[in-house]
Design a protein around this motif. Sequence first.
Motif, mmCIF file in Angstrom:
data_model
loop_
_atom_site.group_PDB
_atom_site.id
_atom_site.type_symbol
_atom_site.label_atom_id
_atom_site.label_comp_id
_atom_site.label_asym_id
_atom_site.label_seq_id
_atom_site.Cartn_x
_atom_site.Cartn_y
_atom_site.Cartn_z
ATOM 1 N N VAL B 15 -24.823 5.942 23.641
ATOM 2 C CA VAL B 15 -24.737 5.948 22.179
ATOM 3 C C VAL B 15 -23.551 5.108 21.706
ATOM 4 C CG1 VAL B 15 -24.441 7.376 20.117
ATOM 5 C CG2 VAL B 15 -25.828 8.220 22.018
ATOM 6 N N VAL B 55 -31.157 -1.984 12.998
ATOM 7 C CA VAL B 55 -31.094 -0.563 13.343
ATOM 8 C C VAL B 55 -30.659 0.301 12.163
ATOM 9 C CG1 VAL B 55 -30.778 -0.815 15.834
ATOM 10 C CG2 VAL B 55 -28.770 -0.946 14.330
ATOM 11 N N LYS B 73 -24.466 5.469 14.266
ATOM 12 C CA LYS B 73 -24.590 5.602 15.720
ATOM 13 C C LYS B 73 -25.931 5.064 16.172
ATOM 14 C CE LYS B 73 -21.787 9.785 15.832
ATOM 15 N NZ LYS B 73 -21.850 11.252 15.837
ATOM 16 N N VAL B 74 -25.914 4.335 17.280
ATOM 17 C CA VAL B 74 -27.165 3.784 17.806
ATOM 18 C C VAL B 74 -27.342 4.194 19.257
ATOM 19 C CG1 VAL B 74 -28.581 1.723 18.014
ATOM 20 C CG2 VAL B 74 -26.716 1.746 16.369
ATOM 21 N N LYS B 75 -28.489 4.806 19.521
ATOM 22 C CA LYS B 75 -28.830 5.209 20.886
ATOM 23 C C LYS B 75 -29.453 4.024 21.616
ATOM 24 C CE LYS B 75 -30.923 9.375 22.774
ATOM 25 N NZ LYS B 75 -29.773 10.095 23.289
#
Lengths: 154, 105
Positions: B15, B55, B73-75
Amino acid sequence: MQQSRRSVVRAGGALALFAALGGALLRPGRALAAWNKSAFEAKSAVDAMRALGMANAEESKDIEIRAPDIAENGAVVPIDITSNIPGTTSISVFLEKNPFPYTGTFDFAAGAMPFVHLRAKLGESTPVRVVVAAVGKFYTTAKEVKVTIGGCGG
Amino acid sequence: MADPMKIRATVQGDVADVRVLMAHPMETGQRKQGGKPVPLHFIQTITAQLNGKTVFSADISQAISRNPVFAFKVKGAKAGDKITVTWKDNKGESRTDETTIRGGS
């Protein structure tokens, strides 16, 4: 009369969603291309939500709003929002007592988690209302923030 | 030309935590200077991409604080991936900056 207007509003919401889904497939990212002027210029949160097709949002306990109970400086109030609703695609924020309550919509795609941190100007003490869009439905909750010095006059 | 953004992106597990600071006055149109109102001037749209794929995006109002800060937040991100952020304001000015995701400590 009232009834027919409601259904028009609802149909509008469904249409907007359809457009959003279609747009997302064609072009990831900004689902609805245009910045929603009528929602941003609405003078009440209810009118703004109506302009966004979110008027039928139902109360939910699965949205977390982290913001100070008392903000000393209304010009910079940090707000953290997390949605625990599966399939969340966007988070919208309304500062109900501001002159123009609709503060923004945050869209998540391609792995982005349903969380956003922002800092906003609060003209006076206000409920911070959040609307989450998830799988074609809208959910909402609010948290009151008390402001000792307003942030809009400068 | 507006000053560059400060973008910090660190990854923990898979993440990425992305924090962006934008240099912008975010004028509400309600403030007065020398008796005259300062015209509305604010960022309206923001787009963030991970390796070229959008995103996170936002439509915002003048109620966002001056020199806006956002975090998201980016997974599925890893160290070395590229984060690109673009903003555009109501006067048509825009700015794009990018950074490389760093490994968390």
